[in-house]
Design an enzyme around this catalytic site. Structure first.
Site, PDB file in Angstrom:
ATOM      1  N   ASP A 186       0.874  -1.162   0.000  1.00 37.83           N
ATOM      2  CA  ASP A 186       0.000   0.000   0.000  1.00 37.83           C
ATOM      3  C   ASP A 186       0.920   1.223   0.000  1.00 37.83           C
ATOM      4  OD1 ASP A 186      -2.098   1.770   0.052  1.00 37.83           O
ATOM      5  OD2 ASP A 186      -3.189   0.745   1.646  1.00 37.83           O
TER       6      ASP A 186
HETATM    7  C1  BGC Z   1      -5.077   3.116  -0.160  1.00 35.47           C
HETATM    8  C2  BGC Z   1      -5.098   2.065  -1.254  1.00 35.47           C
HETATM    9  C3  BGC Z   1      -4.894   2.705  -2.588  1.00 35.47           C
HETATM   10  C4  BGC Z   1      -3.593   3.479  -2.586  1.00 35.47           C
HETATM   11  C5  BGC Z   1      -3.278   4.133  -3.902  1.00 35.47           C
HETATM   12  C6  BGC Z   1      -3.866   4.014  -0.262  1.00 35.47           C
HETATM   13  O1  BGC Z   1      -4.011   5.086   0.595  1.00 35.47           O
HETATM   14  O2  BGC Z   1      -5.102   2.504   1.101  1.00 35.47           O
HETATM   15  O3  BGC Z   1      -6.315   1.364  -1.208  1.00 35.47           O
HETATM   16  O4  BGC Z   1      -4.893   1.728  -3.595  1.00 35.47           O
HETATM   17  O5  BGC Z   1      -3.681   4.473  -1.584  1.00 35.47           O
HETATM   18  O6  BGC Z   1      -4.087   5.212  -4.167  1.00 35.47           O
END
Ligand code: BGC
Length: 743
Positions: free
Chosen positions: A278
């Site tokens: 993540d």
């Molecule tokens: C989120 C993810 C997301 C990523 C990219 C993160 O803050 O938890 O679900 O895919 O950002 O935008």
């Protein structure tokens, strides 16, 4: 709020500036076609297997080329055509760009001109794998047209508590339903040359302290409740990538958690794609790499403040860090090769090399939505809408004409609806161009067709809601909550928010008073809840009908009008229990949101309806519940052993006066004393029947439907004994009962 707005505006401007120089496809992507005969011939030969091609490519790469594959490129986060991140092409090796974007309800982030479909919880509510696959396929197609080849979807964490801020992105509280939904959506996305991403691995069930909280969960609950959707994503749908979560799991951070990333994911399930972090979830170099992380992503090098919804930190998989780790021996060459191989292997398997994306300004501005996708969005929205109450068959409204309907609520008008049809955060999307069909617009269109009049009031004073409802034949009150990534819901109240791109802020619009006033003034009031999860309903006894469309996407208003007028049935069934009140499920602080940095999952397997059943508590609306516009009879249950599993068959008859759909659900009750919850969903089928017709339904239960996780032996085990097999329209109405001996 102001800072967030400024941030978002700056992001859009910067992105367009960054994109402007790149009208043409980036180099490298065009190289794929000529590659078959050139220096890339060994791995561009489509006659070879993905494994063979990946082996050949990795063998041809030098160290800098390998290191390049393991972390994000500049410009990062949204500055590259509004995407969440990318790894640039390596033209000399014919490796195309890897371009990653959010998320589950459509191509989002800062993308423009895409279709926003209903949210994950609405998708799960359809209980319709065929429709879910079509939806996934449409999302994947739009992604590819936009120059994106990794969709950061679907999210499949379990709704452990009603407060979870991102439950709207996920598939509810039950592992079987979540697994079935995830498999269908992933298959659909990967019907395109686009990888899906199973996220957030794992036990990422709260937004409070999401970057740090340590989820302390027992092995059995992990295997039986929190992991099955991921397991099915890997084993059945062959998902190309898995995203490790921000939180810690039983100590280590998820992205450096050997037990999860290597033991469970690779060794037990045979995952052969890549693990991506993540954004900002990485805390170490060699430790993460050796634990099983393959690709690091972050937003940190962005010059923009990220509004607090993204993680902060350093780049841990930069070439210098990885080289140092190799030199010290903390990272092995073999593992490094594995990391690269894990990334390119699914790219070969799913066609990313053979049909490379072409990110650029043209795809960025191209409108990839289509009439077919909008009509699919409309269909999914109606099929995911749950009818919770329908006193005296208030719905569907007759089409005789001449009626005056009062449409009430901020969320019903075009501005409010733009904020009520998708949840907040990375999955939200830019909302550009603004083309949500609001409930008011949808109802106006149907009313015009049927010769009805419509009056609209905003409703938040209560008085306007009361007067409008009292003067109308029917009132439709639309309310919303503003669930968003980054924070949990403080209670089960209706708190709307406004979003500018992915950034959302609460706004003080009073809605409970509005519903109280309208339902008190007119018993023929339909309450529509555009919400991300359960809400309290102090006005329930007074409401004539209650509909939950969740966050319904672009076509929400049309779908709602279809349902109100009976053009379509509300096809949804609850994927989450609605408790009577916030405190009905008595979590201690240690359980949620946690104490001293730990959330202790001491409830074990008793999540959602499993808890209500075990404790014999009556929820407001049970798991699996939802009404349609006709009635069904269930009869003739027969259960027989079939290999290591069983086959369940029964008859469903539409005894009402109109065509309709139902979702017969099959629950298994393990023999007492094995520590299992009283009953668990193990199968279901969506059946559509004309009035008076009936059909024989057959549901196959495999061995796993009867198994529990044996932590001592570290494997699934079926205890010998009689297992109850219960069938009915929802978890609290299991009309047919039989049993089968297993083991
Ligand atoms: C989120 C993810 C997301 C990523 C990219 C993160 O803050 O938890 O679900 O895919 O950002 O935008």
């Amino acid at each position: 709020m102001t800072r967030r707005l400024a941030t978002a505006v700056a992001a859009v401007v910067a992105m367009v500036v960054a994109g402007a120089g790149a009208l043409a496809p980036v180099p490298g992507t065009a190289g794929a076609a000529q590659a078959a005969a050139g220096p890339c011939a060994a791995w561009m030969d489509r006659g070879k297997t993905a494994d063979q091609r990946a082996d050949a490519l990795v063998a041809a790469m030098d160290l800098p080329q390998k290191l390049h594959m393991l972390t994000f490129d500049d410009p990062p986060w949204f500055l590259y055509y509004g995407t969440a991140g990318h790894v640039g092409a390596t033209p000399e090796l014919c490796i195309p760009d890897l371009v990653l974007s959010d998320a589950g309800s459509g191509v989002a982030g800062l993308q423009i001109a895409t279709t926003t479909f209903p949210s994950g919880v609405a998708q799960a509510s359809t209980w319709d794998p065929v429709l879910q696959r079509r939806l996934g396929r449409a999302i994947g197609k739009e992604a590819h047209q936009k120059g994106i080849n990794v969709m950061l979807a679907p999210g499949m964490n379990i709704a452990r508590t009603s407060f979870g801020g991102r439950n709207f992105e996920y598939f509810g509280e039950d592992p079987h339903l979540a697994a079935r939904t995830a498999v269908s959506v992933i298959r659909g996305i990967q019907d395109n040359p686009v990888l899906a991403d199973a996220k957030h691995f794992a036990v990422n069930n709260q937004e409070t302290d999401r970057m740090t909280v340590d989820a302390r969960v027992g092995e059995r609950a992990m295997r039986e409740i929190y992991l099955p959707a991921f397991e099915a994503a890997v084993k059945e749908a062959r998902v190309g990538s898995v995203m490790c979560a921000y939180n810690r799991v039983n100590g280590p951070y998820a992205c450096q958690n050997d037990a999860l990333l290597t033991k469970v994911l690779r060794d037990d399930w045979g995952f052969d794609g890549f693990v991506v972090s993540d954004w900002g979830a990485v805390h170490s170099t060699a430790r993460s790499a050796m634990a099983g992380l393959d690709l690091e992503m972050n937003a940190v090098e962005s010059p923009l403040p990220t509004g607090g919804i993204y993680g902060a930190g350093n780049r841990f998989f930069g070439a210098d860090h990885l080289r140092a780790a190799l030199r010290s021996g903390a990272l092995t060459r073999a593992r490094l090769d594995d990391m690269v191989r894990n990334i390119v292997r699914p790219m070969f398997e799913h066609g990313l090399f053979d049909r490379p994306v072409r990110p650029g300004l043209l795809p960025f501005i191209r409108d990839v939505s289509s009439p077919a996708h909008l009509s699919l969005a409309r269909r999914v929205a109606a099929e995911g809408t749950v009818l919770l109450k329908n006193r005296s068959a208030l719905l569907p409204l007759d089409r005789a004409g001449g009626r005056t309907s009062a449409v009430i609520g901020w969320a019903a008008n075009p501005v409010g609806a733009a904020n009520a049809t998708a949840g907040g955060g990375s999955s939200h999307g830019s909302g550009l161009p603004p083309r949500v069909v609001s409930p008011l617009q949808g109802i106006l269109a149907q009313a015009a067709r049927n010769g009805d009049r419509v009056v609209y009031v905003e409703g938040s004073t209560g008085l306007d809601a009361r007067l409008a409802a009292a003067a109308a034949d029917v009132a439709v009150v639309v309310a919303t909550d503003g669930a968003t990534e980054g924070s949990d819901r403080p209670d089960l109240g209706l708190r709307p928010s406004v979003c500018l791109t992915v950034f959302c802020s609460a706004i003080p619009i009073e809605q409970e008073r509005m519903i109280e006033a309208a339902t008190a003034a007119n018993p023929r009031t339909v309450v529509v809840l555009d919400v991300g999860g359960p809400v309290r309903m102090p006005w329930l006894a007074k409401a004539g009908a209650v509909l939950v469309p969740w966050y319904g996407g672009l076509e929400h208003g049309n779908a709602l009008a279809d349902v109100l007028y009976g053009v379509r049935e509300p096809g949804g069934r609850l994927p989450q229990t609605f408790p009577t009140a916030e405190r009905q499920v008595p979590f201690t602080r240690a359980q949620y949101p946690g104490k001293a940095g730990r959330a202790t999952y001491s409830e074990g397997l008793l999540v959602g309806y499993r808890w209500f059943d075990a404790k014999r508590k009556e929820p407001m609306f049970p798991f699996g519940y939802g009404l349609g516009y006709t009635r069904f009879r269930y009869s003739g249950l027969a259960v027989r052993r079939d290999g290591a599993g069983a086959v369940v068959s029964f008859r469903v008859t539409n005894t009402g006066g109109r065509a309709g759909a139902d979702v017969p659900q099959v629950y298994v009750a393990a023999p007492a004393g094995r520590g299992e919850p009283p009953r668990q969903l193990k199968g279901f089928r969506k059946v559509r029947l004309a009035a008076g017709r009936s059909t024989q339904v057959r549901v196959r239960l495999d061995r796993r439907a009867f198994a529990r996780w044996d932590s001592r032996r570290d494997r699934w085990a079926v205890d010998p004994g009689r297992y109850g097999v219960l069938v009915g329209p929802h978890s609290r109405d299991l009309r047919l009962r039989d049993s089968v001996r297993m083991g």
